[in-house]
Design a protein around this motif. Structure first.
Motif, PDB file in Angstrom:
ATOM      1  N   LEU A  55      26.196  29.952  43.694  1.00 48.66           N
ATOM      2  CA  LEU A  55      26.400  28.500  43.846  1.00 48.66           C
ATOM      3  C   LEU A  55      27.486  27.989  42.914  1.00 48.66           C
ATOM      4  CD1 LEU A  55      22.825  26.937  44.185  1.00 48.66           C
ATOM      5  CD2 LEU A  55      24.717  26.693  45.798  1.00 48.66           C
ATOM      6  N   ALA A  56      27.576  28.615  41.725  1.00 50.45           N
ATOM      7  CA  ALA A  56      28.547  28.162  40.719  1.00 50.45           C
ATOM      8  C   ALA A  56      29.956  28.668  41.000  1.00 50.45           C
ATOM      9  CB  ALA A  56      28.098  28.630  39.328  1.00 50.45           C
ATOM     10  N   SER A  57      30.149  29.342  42.136  1.00 46.95           N
ATOM     11  CA  SER A  57      31.453  29.941  42.437  1.00 46.95           C
ATOM     12  C   SER A  57      32.313  29.046  43.326  1.00 46.95           C
ATOM     13  CB  SER A  57      31.254  31.306  43.110  1.00 46.95           C
ATOM     14  OG  SER A  57      30.468  32.158  42.309  1.00 46.95           O
ATOM     15  N   TRP A  58      32.066  27.734  43.264  1.00 44.15           N
ATOM     16  CA  TRP A  58      32.805  26.817  44.145  1.00 44.15           C
ATOM     17  C   TRP A  58      34.305  26.804  43.856  1.00 44.15           C
ATOM     18  CZ3 TRP A  58      29.543  25.019  40.209  1.00 44.15           C
ATOM     19  CH2 TRP A  58      30.184  24.415  39.130  1.00 44.15           C
ATOM     20  N   SER A  59      34.694  27.209  42.651  1.00 41.75           N
ATOM     21  CA  SER A  59      36.119  27.162  42.284  1.00 41.75           C
ATOM     22  C   SER A  59      36.890  28.365  42.806  1.00 41.75           C
ATOM     23  CB  SER A  59      36.273  27.073  40.770  1.00 41.75           C
ATOM     24  OG  SER A  59      35.657  28.192  40.160  1.00 41.75           O
ATOM     25  N   MET A  64      31.867  44.483  38.163  1.00 44.41           N
ATOM     26  CA  MET A  64      32.188  43.618  37.016  1.00 44.41           C
ATOM     27  C   MET A  64      33.644  43.762  36.615  1.00 44.41           C
ATOM     28  SD  MET A  64      30.281  41.417  35.489  1.00 44.41           S
ATOM     29  CE  MET A  64      31.068  40.087  34.628  1.00 44.41           C
ATOM     30  N   TYR A  65      34.172  44.985  36.705  1.00 44.66           N
ATOM     31  CA  TYR A  65      35.586  45.235  36.402  1.00 44.66           C
ATOM     32  C   TYR A  65      36.481  44.403  37.316  1.00 44.66           C
ATOM     33  CZ  TYR A  65      40.091  47.641  36.422  1.00 44.66           C
ATOM     34  OH  TYR A  65      41.420  47.924  36.367  1.00 44.66           O
ATOM     35  N   PHE A  66      36.168  44.414  38.608  1.00 46.04           N
ATOM     36  CA  PHE A  66      36.997  43.667  39.560  1.00 46.04           C
ATOM     37  C   PHE A  66      36.797  42.158  39.418  1.00 46.04           C
ATOM     38  CE2 PHE A  66      37.170  47.783  41.779  1.00 46.04           C
ATOM     39  CZ  PHE A  66      38.545  47.864  41.968  1.00 46.04           C
ATOM     40  N   LEU A  67      35.565  41.721  39.144  1.00 45.47           N
ATOM     41  CA  LEU A  67      35.310  40.283  38.977  1.00 45.47           C
ATOM     42  C   LEU A  67      36.132  39.720  37.813  1.00 45.47           C
ATOM     43  CD1 LEU A  67      31.448  40.144  39.577  1.00 45.47           C
ATOM     44  CD2 LEU A  67      33.208  39.093  41.008  1.00 45.47           C
ATOM     45  N   ILE A  68      36.210  40.485  36.717  1.00 46.91           N
ATOM     46  CA  ILE A  68      37.015  40.032  35.575  1.00 46.91           C
ATOM     47  C   ILE A  68      38.498  40.235  35.861  1.00 46.91           C
ATOM     48  CG2 ILE A  68      37.540  40.397  33.117  1.00 46.91           C
ATOM     49  CD1 ILE A  68      34.646  41.387  32.778  1.00 46.91           C
ATOM     50  N   GLY A  69      38.862  41.431  36.395  1.00 43.25           N
ATOM     51  CA  GLY A  69      40.274  41.799  36.545  1.00 43.25           C
ATOM     52  C   GLY A  69      41.008  41.054  37.636  1.00 43.25           C
ATOM     53  N   VAL A  70      40.312  40.606  38.683  1.00 41.37           N
ATOM     54  CA  VAL A  70      40.973  39.924  39.808  1.00 41.37           C
ATOM     55  C   VAL A  70      40.809  38.410  39.708  1.00 41.37           C
ATOM     56  CG1 VAL A  70      41.045  39.662  42.325  1.00 41.37           C
ATOM     57  CG2 VAL A  70      40.665  41.929  41.312  1.00 41.37           C
ATOM     58  N   TRP A  71      39.603  37.946  39.361  1.00 40.97           N
ATOM     59  CA  TRP A  71      39.322  36.496  39.385  1.00 40.97           C
ATOM     60  C   TRP A  71      39.233  35.900  37.980  1.00 40.97           C
ATOM     61  CZ3 TRP A  71      37.087  39.996  42.766  1.00 40.97           C
ATOM     62  CH2 TRP A  71      37.388  39.802  44.116  1.00 40.97           C
ATOM     63  N   GLY A  72      39.659  36.647  36.970  1.00 42.13           N
ATOM     64  CA  GLY A  72      39.573  36.178  35.592  1.00 42.13           C
ATOM     65  C   GLY A  72      40.750  35.314  35.178  1.00 42.13           C
ATOM     66  N   GLY A  73      40.863  35.094  33.861  1.00 37.57           N
ATOM     67  CA  GLY A  73      41.912  34.232  33.310  1.00 37.57           C
ATOM     68  C   GLY A  73      43.229  34.963  33.111  1.00 37.57           C
ATOM     69  N   THR A  74      44.060  34.445  32.221  1.00 35.42           N
ATOM     70  CA  THR A  74      45.419  34.960  32.056  1.00 35.42           C
ATOM     71  C   THR A  74      45.447  36.382  31.480  1.00 35.42           C
ATOM     72  OG1 THR A  74      45.489  33.801  29.937  1.00 35.42           O
ATOM     73  CG2 THR A  74      46.494  32.697  31.819  1.00 35.42           C
ATOM     74  N   ARG A  75      44.497  36.731  30.619  1.00 36.72           N
ATOM     75  CA  ARG A  75      44.470  38.074  30.012  1.00 36.72           C
ATOM     76  C   ARG A  75      43.370  38.922  30.667  1.00 36.72           C
ATOM     77  NH1 ARG A  75      42.820  38.073  24.975  1.00 36.72           N
ATOM     78  NH2 ARG A  75      44.104  39.739  24.128  1.00 36.72           N
ATOM     79  N   ARG A  76      43.195  38.737  31.961  1.00 31.52           N
ATOM     80  CA  ARG A  76      42.059  39.357  32.643  1.00 31.52           C
ATOM     81  C   ARG A  76      42.149  40.889  32.694  1.00 31.52           C
ATOM     82  NH1 ARG A  76      45.105  36.470  36.290  1.00 31.52           N
ATOM     83  NH2 ARG A  76      46.115  37.632  37.982  1.00 31.52           N
ATOM     84  N   VAL A  83      35.625  35.222  27.918  1.00 30.87           N
ATOM     85  CA  VAL A  83      36.684  34.203  28.009  1.00 30.87           C
ATOM     86  C   VAL A  83      37.469  34.357  29.311  1.00 30.87           C
ATOM     87  CG1 VAL A  83      38.869  33.437  26.996  1.00 30.87           C
ATOM     88  CG2 VAL A  83      36.888  33.826  25.526  1.00 30.87           C
ATOM     89  N   GLU A  84      37.739  35.607  29.705  1.00 30.05           N
ATOM     90  CA  GLU A  84      38.576  35.838  30.887  1.00 30.05           C
ATOM     91  C   GLU A  84      37.784  35.844  32.194  1.00 30.05           C
ATOM     92  OE1 GLU A  84      41.694  35.627  30.500  1.00 30.05           O
ATOM     93  OE2 GLU A  84      41.530  35.650  28.321  1.00 30.05           O
ATOM     94  N   ALA A  85      36.474  36.114  32.138  1.00 29.52           N
ATOM     95  CA  ALA A  85      35.674  36.212  33.375  1.00 29.52           C
ATOM     96  C   ALA A  85      35.562  34.847  34.050  1.00 29.52           C
ATOM     97  CB  ALA A  85      34.278  36.749  33.047  1.00 29.52           C
ATOM     98  N   PRO A  86      35.431  34.834  35.393  1.00 27.03           N
ATOM     99  CA  PRO A  86      35.132  33.561  36.073  1.00 27.03           C
ATOM    100  C   PRO A  86      33.746  33.080  35.646  1.00 27.03           C
ATOM    101  CG  PRO A  86      34.902  35.409  37.591  1.00 27.03           C
ATOM    102  CD  PRO A  86      35.490  35.966  36.332  1.00 27.03           C
ATOM    103  N   THR A  87      33.443  31.815  35.912  1.00 26.70           N
ATOM    104  CA  THR A  87      32.178  31.225  35.447  1.00 26.70           C
ATOM    105  C   THR A  87      30.961  32.054  35.856  1.00 26.70           C
ATOM    106  OG1 THR A  87      33.104  28.997  35.500  1.00 26.70           O
ATOM    107  CG2 THR A  87      30.713  29.169  35.580  1.00 26.70           C
ATOM    108  N   ALA A  88      30.881  32.419  37.145  1.00 29.60           N
ATOM    109  CA  ALA A  88      29.730  33.189  37.622  1.00 29.60           C
ATOM    110  C   ALA A  88      29.662  34.556  36.935  1.00 29.60           C
ATOM    111  CB  ALA A  88      29.806  33.366  39.130  1.00 29.60           C
ATOM    112  N   GLY A  89      30.820  35.157  36.686  1.00 32.29           N
ATOM    113  CA  GLY A  89      30.861  36.441  35.984  1.00 32.29           C
ATOM    114  C   GLY A  89      30.308  36.331  34.579  1.00 32.29           C
TER     115      GLY A  89
END
Length: 351
Positions: free
Chosen positions: A98-102, A144-156, A238-244
């Motif tokens: 549900l928190a993945s609306w972004s 988890m690797y892909f959630l951080i590495g693809v949908w994460g922040g600038t230093r993902r 810091v780099e993970a998306p909210t749901a991650g």
């Protein structure tokens, strides 16, 4: 198919069905993923209702030969230790979806990875075959690797690689320990097996216990994370998306403390008792250090991440107190931390 197999299968079936949904239908993708997550939660509530709290034995046990020539079986079961952690996992996953609306880019792949991650985490909590546990332990890393590495922040990419390298470094040594335990059982009992309930009674010398405790404890200490193995955690959060971040803090860190409680302490009790002063010292350092560093953060995500280092230090203290109150308090704090820190990362994501 038993209750626990259904619990593990529902997210995988949901992920498979997502493959059939057109990429443009974001509402349908979200709805299907949410239904799969919610269905798994209601199924876990059914298991909770059927659970007998008066029994100290493993319940809902399923046993199917997997690789018989190597003594590897599909064995799953649940007891009072893993019951609440399973409920925590199935509760947080639909909330995280549900928190993945972004998330708008590659939404289908994102939701598939979320559901596969749920199966990996649940599998690690219910596996009673050491090899099966290791498989689920590694399966969790990939989504988890892909959630951080693809949908994460600038230093993902940096954060995702650091997360995987740290966790893999510990878990490969644990695999060596698991194979040694099975070989030792074959030597003493004339049967090759990875069945945890049979290996619990294995006779090991103190030196053997020390080395085996070290390889298991290293893998679990990195996952907790126990000071000084904590440095991957703030970057990942810091780099993970909210749901991650919600799932990482709410569930993944608990697999480290669960590993100590289920495997490292009961399998190697003498070595665990000998290592207790060191573990307690590191836990106390982590409690104080995590709190002090959290106070200095200007990034709210890092603040919550460092507070997790402090909170999980209390769980480790409870486990290595070696009494019933400490163990129960540790499990209680694991669930508390999963709910409160998951909620904090949701709030940070909204901000």
């Amino acid at each position: 198919m038993g209750d626990l197999s259904v619990l593990l299968a529902v997210p995988v079936i949901g992920a498979a069905l997502l493959l059939l949904v057109p990429r443009q239908s974001s509402r349908a993708l979200f709805s299907l993923a949410l239904i799969a997550g919610a269905a798994d939660f209601f199924w876990s509530v059914k298991i909770f209702g059927a659970f007998d709290p008066a029994s100290g034995a493993m319940q809902f046990v399923e046993r199917v030969p997997w690789v018989p020539s190597f003594g590897i079986e599909y064995i799953v079961g649940i007891d009072g230790i893993s019951l609440f952690l399973v409920l925590l996992t199935t509760l947080l996953m639909p909330i995280a979806i549900l928190a993945s609306w972004s998330v708008h880019e590659k939404l289908k792949e994102y939701l598939i990875f979320m559901l596969l991650l749920e199966t990996g985490m649940l599998g690690a909590f219910v596996a009673l075959d050491l090899f099966l546990f290791y498989v689920f332990w590694e399966v969790m890393l990939v989504p988890m690797y892909f959630l951080i590495g693809v949908w994460g922040g600038t230093r993902r990419i940096y954060a995702a690689l650091k997360f995987v390298i740290y966790t893999m470094a510990g878990s490969l040594l644990m695999l060596v320990g698991i194979i040694y335990l099975a070989a030792r059982h074959a030597e003493l009992e004339q049967t090759l097996t990875f069945d945890l309930l049979k290996i619990y009674g294995l006779q090991l010398s103190f030196d053997q216990q020390v080395w085996l405790f070290f390889v298991f404890a290293l893998a679990f200490a990195i996952k907790v994370p126990l000071f000084p193995f904590h440095t991957w955690l703030p970057d990942a959060h810091v780099e993970a998306p909210t749901a991650g971040s919600v799932i990482l803090a709410g569930v993944l860190l608990k697999l480290g403390t669960y590993g100590f409680l289920r495997f490292a302490i009961p399998l190697f009790p003498d070595a665990a008792a000998a290592a207790a002063p060191l573990i307690v010292a590191l836990a106390v350092i982590g409690i104080i250090y995590g709190a002090l560093v959290a106070m200095m953060q200007s990034d709210v995500k890092k603040l919550v991440a460092y507070s997790s280092v402090s909170h999980l230090g209390f769980v480790m203290l409870g486990l290595f107190a070696f009494n019933m109150q400490g163990m129960q308090g540790a499990i209680y704090q694991m669930v508390n931390h999963g709910l409160s820190t998951g909620a904090l990362f949701l709030l940070v994501g909204m901000i």
